[in-house]
Design an enzyme around this catalytic site. Structure first.
Site, PDB file in Angstrom:
ATOM      1  N   HIS A  64      55.880  37.110  64.922  1.00 25.60           N
ATOM      2  CA  HIS A  64      55.245  36.435  66.059  1.00 25.60           C
ATOM      3  C   HIS A  64      55.203  37.357  67.278  1.00 25.60           C
ATOM      4  O   HIS A  64      55.051  36.877  68.396  1.00 25.60           O
ATOM      5  CB  HIS A  64      56.023  35.162  66.405  1.00 25.60           C
ATOM      6  N   HIS A  65      55.355  38.672  67.069  1.00 24.96           N
ATOM      7  CA  HIS A  65      55.357  39.562  68.238  1.00 24.96           C
ATOM      8  C   HIS A  65      53.989  39.571  68.905  1.00 24.96           C
ATOM      9  O   HIS A  65      53.869  39.902  70.075  1.00 24.96           O
ATOM     10  CB  HIS A  65      55.803  40.980  67.860  1.00 24.96           C
ATOM     11  N   LYS A  70      48.020  36.307  61.331  1.00 25.98           N
ATOM     12  CA  LYS A  70      46.781  36.489  60.574  1.00 25.98           C
ATOM     13  C   LYS A  70      47.104  36.920  59.161  1.00 25.98           C
ATOM     14  O   LYS A  70      47.955  37.771  58.943  1.00 25.98           O
ATOM     15  CB  LYS A  70      45.965  37.597  61.267  1.00 25.98           C
ATOM     16  N   LYS A  94      50.051  46.300  58.817  1.00 28.25           N
ATOM     17  CA  LYS A  94      48.625  46.641  58.771  1.00 28.25           C
ATOM     18  C   LYS A  94      47.969  46.417  60.138  1.00 28.25           C
ATOM     19  O   LYS A  94      47.267  47.282  60.653  1.00 28.25           O
ATOM     20  CB  LYS A  94      47.968  45.735  57.725  1.00 28.25           C
ATOM     21  N   ASP A  99      45.756  48.541  65.351  1.00 31.41           N
ATOM     22  CA  ASP A  99      45.707  47.934  66.691  1.00 31.41           C
ATOM     23  C   ASP A  99      44.926  46.633  66.723  1.00 31.41           C
ATOM     24  O   ASP A  99      44.069  46.424  67.586  1.00 31.41           O
ATOM     25  CB  ASP A  99      45.119  48.929  67.709  1.00 31.41           C
ATOM     26  N   LYS A 106      50.633  35.158  55.443  1.00 30.70           N
ATOM     27  CA  LYS A 106      49.924  35.024  54.160  1.00 30.70           C
ATOM     28  C   LYS A 106      50.199  33.639  53.599  1.00 30.70           C
ATOM     29  O   LYS A 106      51.302  33.107  53.761  1.00 30.70           O
ATOM     30  CB  LYS A 106      50.444  36.068  53.152  1.00 30.70           C
ATOM     31  N   SER A 362      37.804  40.775  60.675  1.00 30.12           N
ATOM     32  CA  SER A 362      38.223  39.395  60.947  1.00 30.12           C
ATOM     33  C   SER A 362      38.569  39.240  62.431  1.00 30.12           C
ATOM     34  O   SER A 362      38.280  38.216  63.046  1.00 30.12           O
ATOM     35  CB  SER A 362      39.459  39.035  60.116  1.00 30.12           C
TER      36      SER A 362
HETATM   37  P1  NAD Z   1      39.075  39.173  44.255  1.00 31.00           P
HETATM   38  O1  NAD Z   1      39.674  37.976  43.638  1.00 31.00           O
HETATM   39  O2  NAD Z   1      37.735  39.088  44.897  1.00 31.00           O
HETATM   40  O3  NAD Z   1      39.005  40.389  43.211  1.00 31.00           O
HETATM   41  C1  NAD Z   1      40.030  40.793  42.369  1.00 31.00           C
HETATM   42  C2  NAD Z   1      39.347  41.280  41.084  1.00 31.00           C
HETATM   43  O4  NAD Z   1      40.306  41.925  40.246  1.00 31.00           O
HETATM   44  C3  NAD Z   1      38.731  40.140  40.265  1.00 31.00           C
HETATM   45  O5  NAD Z   1      37.388  40.459  39.949  1.00 31.00           O
HETATM   46  C4  NAD Z   1      39.625  40.060  39.024  1.00 31.00           C
HETATM   47  O6  NAD Z   1      38.935  39.631  37.868  1.00 31.00           O
HETATM   48  C5  NAD Z   1      40.078  41.497  38.907  1.00 31.00           C
HETATM   49  N1  NAD Z   1      41.335  41.655  38.146  1.00 31.00           N
HETATM   50  C6  NAD Z   1      42.394  40.827  38.075  1.00 31.00           C
HETATM   51  N2  NAD Z   1      43.350  41.347  37.287  1.00 31.00           N
HETATM   52  C7  NAD Z   1      42.893  42.534  36.849  1.00 31.00           C
HETATM   53  C8  NAD Z   1      43.419  43.557  36.016  1.00 31.00           C
HETATM   54  N3  NAD Z   1      44.639  43.452  35.483  1.00 31.00           N
HETATM   55  N4  NAD Z   1      42.660  44.650  35.790  1.00 31.00           N
HETATM   56  C9  NAD Z   1      41.437  44.774  36.330  1.00 31.00           C
HETATM   57  N5  NAD Z   1      40.884  43.841  37.131  1.00 31.00           N
HETATM   58  C10 NAD Z   1      41.605  42.744  37.396  1.00 31.00           C
HETATM   59  O7  NAD Z   1      40.167  39.690  45.315  1.00 31.00           O
HETATM   60  P2  NAD Z   1      39.950  40.699  46.520  1.00 31.00           P
HETATM   61  O8  NAD Z   1      39.770  39.897  47.762  1.00 31.00           O
HETATM   62  O9  NAD Z   1      38.962  41.751  46.147  1.00 31.00           O
HETATM   63  O10 NAD Z   1      41.403  41.336  46.615  1.00 31.00           O
HETATM   64  C11 NAD Z   1      41.828  42.387  45.751  1.00 31.00           C
HETATM   65  C12 NAD Z   1      43.070  43.033  46.355  1.00 31.00           C
HETATM   66  O11 NAD Z   1      42.768  43.510  47.667  1.00 31.00           O
HETATM   67  C13 NAD Z   1      44.280  42.117  46.521  1.00 31.00           C
HETATM   68  O12 NAD Z   1      45.452  42.877  46.361  1.00 31.00           O
HETATM   69  C14 NAD Z   1      44.160  41.662  47.969  1.00 31.00           C
HETATM   70  O13 NAD Z   1      45.409  41.259  48.505  1.00 31.00           O
HETATM   71  C15 NAD Z   1      43.668  42.939  48.607  1.00 31.00           C
HETATM   72  N6  NAD Z   1      42.959  42.783  49.879  1.00 31.00           N
HETATM   73  C16 NAD Z   1      41.877  41.967  50.009  1.00 31.00           C
HETATM   74  C17 NAD Z   1      41.217  41.917  51.242  1.00 31.00           C
HETATM   75  C18 NAD Z   1      39.951  41.114  51.435  1.00 31.00           C
HETATM   76  O14 NAD Z   1      39.361  41.197  52.526  1.00 31.00           O
HETATM   77  N7  NAD Z   1      39.484  40.369  50.454  1.00 31.00           N
HETATM   78  C19 NAD Z   1      41.684  42.648  52.336  1.00 31.00           C
HETATM   79  C20 NAD Z   1      42.788  43.477  52.152  1.00 31.00           C
HETATM   80  C21 NAD Z   1      43.424  43.542  50.922  1.00 31.00           C
END
Ligand code: NAD
Length: 471
Positions: A64-65, A70, A94, A99, A106, A362
């Site tokens: 909460h700093h 988010k 992150k 910044d 989460k 975002s």
């Molecule tokens: P998503 O659900 O849109 O996509 C994940 C994809 O990975 C899916 O298509 C799924 O079928 C596939 N998948 C699952 N298990 C798998 C495996 N073992 N091998 C290969 N493919 C596999 O999710 P996303 O939003 O793209 O998020 C993906 C990662 O990125 C997560 O770790 C998430 O925390 C991180 N992330 C997402 C965002 C965002 O803006 N969406 C931002 C930062 C970090």
């Protein structure tokens, strides 16, 4: 140990390693590391066939700093209290790195979203929001969710709608969640922001000739062989921008399997093939790999795990052939694997920095919602007029007439998307160099992950020190 507990341990170990290299008071460091609020709820929902099912859901607010907190909302079977705390902590670091003035959070529900109809998912989402609002775990000044694995703009629109119903008349209500569809108060460029940010970050670090020389690769993105694991929001757009930048996609992995082609895969054709066949396998001209994990071991320059946490482990890290591992997903490399990759001279670009493009945009969306005006709306025409007058003056001095096409190109005023992409590019480039400087200062004794964590800890520590302690 559950996957979530292993992941939390992984994030905390990375924190401890970096914290030991900072001059901060141990109590302050312990305060930064601890998760501030953890909310758990269970609630019933009615399935389409009338059965009642009990849902298990969490929201972790790590810091909460800065407020609001988010962080995304995940729908997956792995969701538990530890996974949420790990991901929330990563969000704090992150946001600090790029910044973005938020604390980390989460949330998630333990479900396999594919097992539910759209109507069921809507009921689940709306009830979850109701529970969060009731307990003060959501609001534009408190805690602002976004998508994560298993959720997207559709869920964000349901969340915004439920929140506004529960808080009638709240002027800034649309700022309660980000990555909404543009028609529901979202911002242009958010959908592709994380993947685009991954590209901007990697392009920047690949531009540092000295570091590329040490890795034995040429500077720049052009011609780099890239493998992407996960073709969801992050992976698909990352792959798209790398191809646009001149890279060659030599391998792709999805949940159903993996394919490879050293000559390069056509991303759009693979996506169309997957839509039609529900699988990337048997793509014409490509080889099906025996196991989907084999993609992580393909011959390539850049490996982009963009699916889930804990994919590169002590077991497969010795066989990773990439020169650069780009953590587009959160936590894809276990600490043991990280050590092995480091020893083997492979550069690992940490998640906390490289996938920060999503939260950056975002933040822009939240600012737009609070400002109640689209970026670019006030100045676009003014800029166009000013550039036009400038060009007319140039024509007057030089005697050369610009063609109508040149005129149009050169007088283009910035649209919302232009401004978002420009802000994202500036953020990703600007955030890389302080991390690299820290890394270089440690003279080979540490890696980019620890350097990034040190930079993040310093920023959060400064905030806490300046805020003092209440009461
Ligand atoms: P998503 O659900 O849109 O996509 C994940 C994809 O990975 C899916 O298509 C799924 O079928 C596939 N998948 C699952 N298990 C798998 C495996 N073992 N091998 C290969 N493919 C596999 O999710 P996303 O939003 O793209 O998020 C993906 C990662 O990125 C997560 O770790 C998430 O925390 C991180 N992330 C997402 C965002 C965002 O803006 N969406 C931002 C930062 C970090």
């Amino acid at each position: 140990m559950s996957v979530g507990a292993g992941f939390l341990d992984q994030v905390n170990r990375s924190f401890d390693r970096a914290a030991a290299l900072t001059p901060h008071d141990p109590t302050l460091l312990a305060n930064i590391k601890a998760c501030k609020n953890l909310f758990y709820t269970s609630f019933p929902i009615k399935r389409d066939d009338g059965r009642i099912e009990v849902m298990h859901a969490w929201r972790a607010e790590h810091s909460h700093h800065k407020l609001p907190c988010k962080g995304g909302i995940r729908y997956a079977e792995t969701v538990d209290a530890e996974e949420m705390q790990a991901l929330a902590a990563l969000m704090t670091y992150k946001c600090a790195l790029v910044d973005v003035p938020f604390g980390g959070a989460k949330g998630g529900i333990r479900i396999r979203p594919k097992a539910y109809s759209a109507d069921e998912l809507e009921r689940i989402t709306r009830r979850y929001v109701f529970e969060l609002v009731r307990k003060n775990f959501m609001g534009p000044g408190l805690d602002v969710p976004a998508p994560d694995v298993g959720t997207g703009p559709r869920e964000m629109a349901w969340i915004a709608d439920t929140y506004t119903q529960l808080r009638p008349g709240e002027l800034d209500a649309l700022g309660c969640v980000t990555a909404k569809p543009v028609s529901a108060g979202g911002i242009r460029g958010r959908l592709e922001a994380t993947g685009r940010g991954v590209f901007y970050g990697v392009r920047e670090l690949c531009g540092v000739g000295e570091d590329m020389k040490a890795l034995g690769v040429a500077p720049g993105i052009q011609g780099k062989r890239v493998v992407v694991q996960g073709l969801g929001n992050v992976g698909y757009f990352a792959a798209h921008f790398f191809v646009e930048g001149g890279a060659i996609l030599v391998g792709l992995a999805e949940s159903e399997g993996a394919i490879a082609d050293p000559k390069g895969l056509d991303l759009e054709k693979v996506m169309a093939h997957r839509r039609e066949r529900r699988s990337i396998l048997d793509f014409p001209g490509a080889t099906n790999l025996a196991r989907r994990e084999d993609a992580l071991e393909l011959e390539c320059d850049i490996l982009i795990p963009a699916a889930l946490e804990r994919q590169i482990t002590a077991e497969n890290a010795p066989r990773v052939k990439a020169k650069i591992v780009v953590e587009a997903a959160n936590g894809p490399t276990t600490p043991e694997a990280d050590e092995i990759l480091g020893r083997r001279g492979i550069m690992v670009i940490p998640d906390a920095y490289i996938n920060a493009g999503g939260v950056t945009v975002s933040y822009f969306e939240w600012v737009k919602n609070l400002g109640h005006v689209r970026f670019g709306r006030m100045q676009k025409r003014f800029e166009q007029g000013a550039y036009g007058r400038l060009l007319q003056a140039v024509e007057g001095v030089t005697g050369r007439r610009f063609t109508p096409q040149e005129m149009e190109q050169l007088t283009h005023g910035a649209s919302e998307e232009d401004l978002v992409n420009s802000g994202l590019e500036e953020t990703m480039i600007g955030a890389y160099h302080p991390i690299r400087e820290r890394w270089k200062q440690q003279q080979g004794k540490t890696d980019l992950r620890t350097a990034a964590m040190i930079v993040a800890i310093d920023k959060v520590a400064l905030s806490y020190e300046q805020l003092g302690i209440f009461p």
